[in-house]
Design an enzyme around this catalytic site. Structure first.
Site, PDB file in Angstrom:
ATOM      1  N   ARG A  22       0.773  -1.304  -0.170  1.00  0.00           N
ATOM      2  CA  ARG A  22       0.028  -0.110   0.271  1.00  0.00           C
ATOM      3  C   ARG A  22       0.929   1.163  -0.044  1.00  0.00           C
ATOM      4  O   ARG A  22       0.512   2.262  -0.608  1.00  0.00           O
ATOM      5  CB  ARG A  22      -0.862  -0.111   1.281  1.00  0.00           C
ATOM      6  CG  ARG A  22      -1.838   1.239   1.458  1.00  0.00           C
ATOM      7  CD  ARG A  22      -2.479   1.054   2.558  1.00  0.00           C
ATOM      8  NE  ARG A  22      -1.745   0.870   4.013  1.00  0.00           N
ATOM      9  CZ  ARG A  22      -1.475   2.072   4.346  1.00  0.00           C
ATOM     10  NH1 ARG A  22      -1.691   3.588   4.022  1.00  0.00           N
ATOM     11  NH2 ARG A  22      -0.741   2.081   5.721  1.00  0.00           N
ATOM     12  N   SER A  39      -3.373 -16.486   4.811  1.00  0.00           N
ATOM     13  CA  SER A  39      -4.428 -15.333   5.227  1.00  0.00           C
ATOM     14  C   SER A  39      -5.608 -15.908   5.569  1.00  0.00           C
ATOM     15  O   SER A  39      -6.581 -15.621   5.242  1.00  0.00           O
ATOM     16  CB  SER A  39      -4.466 -14.240   3.991  1.00  0.00           C
ATOM     17  OG  SER A  39      -5.020 -13.241   4.611  1.00  0.00           O
ATOM     18  N   CYS A  43      -8.582 -17.437  14.685  1.00  0.00           N
ATOM     19  CA  CYS A  43      -9.839 -17.351  15.639  1.00  0.00           C
ATOM     20  C   CYS A  43     -11.305 -17.992  15.270  1.00  0.00           C
ATOM     21  O   CYS A  43     -11.850 -18.253  15.962  1.00  0.00           O
ATOM     22  CB  CYS A  43     -10.042 -15.808  16.268  1.00  0.00           C
ATOM     23  SG  CYS A  43      -8.296 -14.985  16.523  1.00  0.00           S
ATOM     24  N   ILE A 272      16.275  -6.916   9.762  1.00  0.00           N
ATOM     25  CA  ILE A 272      15.577  -8.138  10.018  1.00  0.00           C
ATOM     26  C   ILE A 272      14.583  -7.748  11.078  1.00  0.00           C
ATOM     27  O   ILE A 272      14.996  -7.205  12.275  1.00  0.00           O
ATOM     28  CB  ILE A 272      16.360  -9.356  10.511  1.00  0.00           C
ATOM     29  CG1 ILE A 272      17.205  -9.636   9.371  1.00  0.00           C
ATOM     30  CG2 ILE A 272      15.602 -10.422  10.967  1.00  0.00           C
ATOM     31  CD1 ILE A 272      18.108 -10.827   9.751  1.00  0.00           C
ATOM     32  N   TYR A 273      13.290  -7.784  10.752  1.00  0.00           N
ATOM     33  CA  TYR A 273      12.341  -7.718  11.936  1.00  0.00           C
ATOM     34  C   TYR A 273      11.427  -9.024  12.264  1.00  0.00           C
ATOM     35  O   TYR A 273      11.539 -10.060  11.744  1.00  0.00           O
ATOM     36  CB  TYR A 273      11.007  -6.799  11.217  1.00  0.00           C
ATOM     37  CG  TYR A 273      11.682  -5.268  10.533  1.00  0.00           C
ATOM     38  CD1 TYR A 273      11.508  -4.176  11.741  1.00  0.00           C
ATOM     39  CD2 TYR A 273      12.399  -5.323   9.454  1.00  0.00           C
ATOM     40  CE1 TYR A 273      11.943  -2.876  10.695  1.00  0.00           C
ATOM     41  CE2 TYR A 273      12.954  -4.206   8.869  1.00  0.00           C
ATOM     42  CZ  TYR A 273      12.650  -2.970   9.612  1.00  0.00           C
ATOM     43  OH  TYR A 273      13.228  -1.980   9.087  1.00  0.00           O
ATOM     44  N   ILE A 275       7.775 -10.301  14.113  1.00  0.00           N
ATOM     45  CA  ILE A 275       6.030  -9.830  14.493  1.00  0.00           C
ATOM     46  C   ILE A 275       5.461 -10.976  14.681  1.00  0.00           C
ATOM     47  O   ILE A 275       5.578 -12.102  14.505  1.00  0.00           O
ATOM     48  CB  ILE A 275       5.540  -8.919  13.304  1.00  0.00           C
ATOM     49  CG1 ILE A 275       5.604  -9.547  11.999  1.00  0.00           C
ATOM     50  CG2 ILE A 275       6.243  -7.657  12.976  1.00  0.00           C
ATOM     51  CD1 ILE A 275       4.583  -8.978  11.044  1.00  0.00           C
ATOM     52  N   LYS A 427     -24.980   5.550  37.087  1.00  0.00           N
ATOM     53  CA  LYS A 427     -23.441   5.498  37.556  1.00  0.00           C
ATOM     54  C   LYS A 427     -23.152   4.135  37.304  1.00  0.00           C
ATOM     55  O   LYS A 427     -23.509   3.031  37.461  1.00  0.00           O
ATOM     56  CB  LYS A 427     -23.377   5.710  39.009  1.00  0.00           C
ATOM     57  CG  LYS A 427     -23.592   7.093  39.424  1.00  0.00           C
ATOM     58  CD  LYS A 427     -22.788   7.304  40.841  1.00  0.00           C
ATOM     59  CE  LYS A 427     -23.679   6.639  41.497  1.00  0.00           C
ATOM     60  NZ  LYS A 427     -25.242   7.287  42.072  1.00  0.00           N
TER      61      LYS A 427
END
EC number: 1.8.1.14
Length: 438
Positions: A22, A39, A43, A272-273, A275, A427
């Protein structure tokens, strides 16, 4: 043209690649995924098994072909990265269909290999774990092919609880065992009683402090000495990071095999990342390390890394709050903040309220139990937990925002509730926590 290699094509990896595209229309992006699917919604898997999600295709967002058509990103499934040479900036890749190996160079490498399900280690044709869509299909096909009725669910974390509920909803007869008496460990132990109440109400058998000793066909021998027969066993006994292939590199791993990252999700090795489930970071509201292997963290990390690679080096991760939630039959269990076993590191006080989730005179009201822990030194919120049939998610999300902004427990009196009788009280429970803490 820069080349970006991503390891793993589920929540973190696919999202990160998509976000990079993007922001950057030119870079060459390639994703290696060791399994069949990319992809997909992790869950959703228990709900696919329970046929609550009626068509499994709803759990699959993209195929590699569709992903390339939409984003011009190459995804190679059944391709496993088996080693990293961070000095030459290459990865070794195994094509799991042909057994061929090859090297791929990179300018930037993003590690999002996720975690794998632990196994009890028994050799058996009736044992299954649930971690991906392939596992889901295998479980569903086994149920249909073998006219499964009695299912043993091992473990009492949130995935096991969701699986058990969905097996019951499908019309099967599950039994739950767990090796200790500590269930659903993200929740305060005494707030888990409704789980046992729901099992009793539905006459679903369960045994705590129980383990499997042996499996012989459909005959299961337990630590307690009991011998029972089951058509199927689903193991939900935790996960471990998929980091074996990283061990030969210079990337630092902690003692559990996770990758510590900085606030840009960079590892200790340049370019290098890391995640998703494999990365460890810190809490946002307190000075403690945190590992939160849930969907929000993977998606947030993906966005930050994409921005970093696209040139926005000012964006940084501010830390986890650990917000989590699980549905179990009629009840919702939600919490945010440090884990129950981390509270001992603070001088804290606890305040709690139990009252109707909305106005008592409005039909359908049920009790909601809300609990908040706060630091006595600065009165900031350390942790909150809620259990009830209605409204737990709303209160925990509001308290998550309060913690994000470092509000004190006293400032909860100033929370302006959206009040009408079907929804709340003049409340709210959150206000009452603030008043009770004074």
């Amino acid at each position: 043209m820069p080349k970006i290699v991503v390891v793993g094509a589920v929540a973190g990896g696919a999202t990160c690649a998509s976000q990079i595209r993007r922001l950057d229309k030119e870079s060459d992006i390639i994703i290696f995924e060791k399994d069949r699917d990319m992809s997909f919604a992790n869950c959703a898997l228990p709900y696919v098994i329970g046929e609550v999600v009626e068509d499994r295709r709803y759990a699959l967002a993209y195929t590699p072909e569709k992903f390339y058509d939409r984003k011009q990103i190459t995804v190679k499934t059944y391709h496993e990265v088996i080693a990293i040479n961070d000095e030459r900036q290459t990865v070794s890749v195994l094509n799991r269909k042909t057994n061929e190996q090859f090297e791929e160079s990179y300018d930037k490498l993003i590690l999002s290999p996720g975690a794998s399900a632990n196994s009890l280690g028994f050799e058996s044709d009736i044992t299954f774990t649930l971690r991906n869509l392939e596992d889901t299909d295998a479980i569903d096909q086994f149920i249909k092919a073998n006219q499964v009725d009695k299912v043993l669910v091992v473990g009492a974390g949130y995935v096991s609880l969701e699986v058990l509920e969905n097996l019951n909803e499908r019309g099967l007869h599950p039994t739950l065992i767990h090796r200790s008496d500590k269930i659903n460990k993200l929740m305060d132990a005494d707030m888990n009683q409704p789980i046992l109440d729901e099992l009793d109400k539905r006459e679903i058998p369960y045994r705590l402090n129980e383990e499997i000793n042996a499996i012989n066909g459909n005959e299961i021998t337990f630590k307690s000495g009991k011998v029972e027969h089951y058509d199927m066993i689903i193991e939900g006994v935790g996960t471990h990071p998929n980091s074996k292939f990283i061990e030969s590199s210079n990337i630092k791993l902690d003692r559990k095999g996770f990758i510590p990252v900085n606030d840009k999700f960079e590892t200790n090795v340049p370019n290098i990342y890391a995640i998703g489930d494999i990365a460890t970071s810190h809490y946002r509201h307190v000075d403690l390390p945190a590992s939160v292997p849930l969907a929000w963290g993977a998606h947030r990390a993906a966005s930050i890394v994409a921005e970093q690679i696209a040139g926005n080096d000012t964006i940084e991760f501010k830390g986890f709050l650990g917000n989590n939630i699980v549905k179990f039959f009629d009840y919702t269990f939600a919490s945010v903040g440090v884990k129950p076993n981390e509270l001992k590191q603070f001088d804290y006080k606890m305040v709690e309220v139990t009252q109707g989730a909305h106005a008592n005179y409005y039909p359908g009201n049920s009790p909601l139990h809300l609990r908040v822990y706060y630091d006595t030194s600065n009165r900031q919120i350390l942790r909150a937990a809620a259990v009830g049939k209605e409204g737990a998610d709303k209160r925990i999300d509001v308290l998550s925002m309060a913690m994000m902004n470092q509000l004190t427990v006293d400032e909860l009196t100033e929370f302006e509730v959206a009040y009408a009788p079907p929804y709340s009280h003049p409340k709210d429970l959150i206000n009452m926590i603030g008043y009770k803490a004074k």
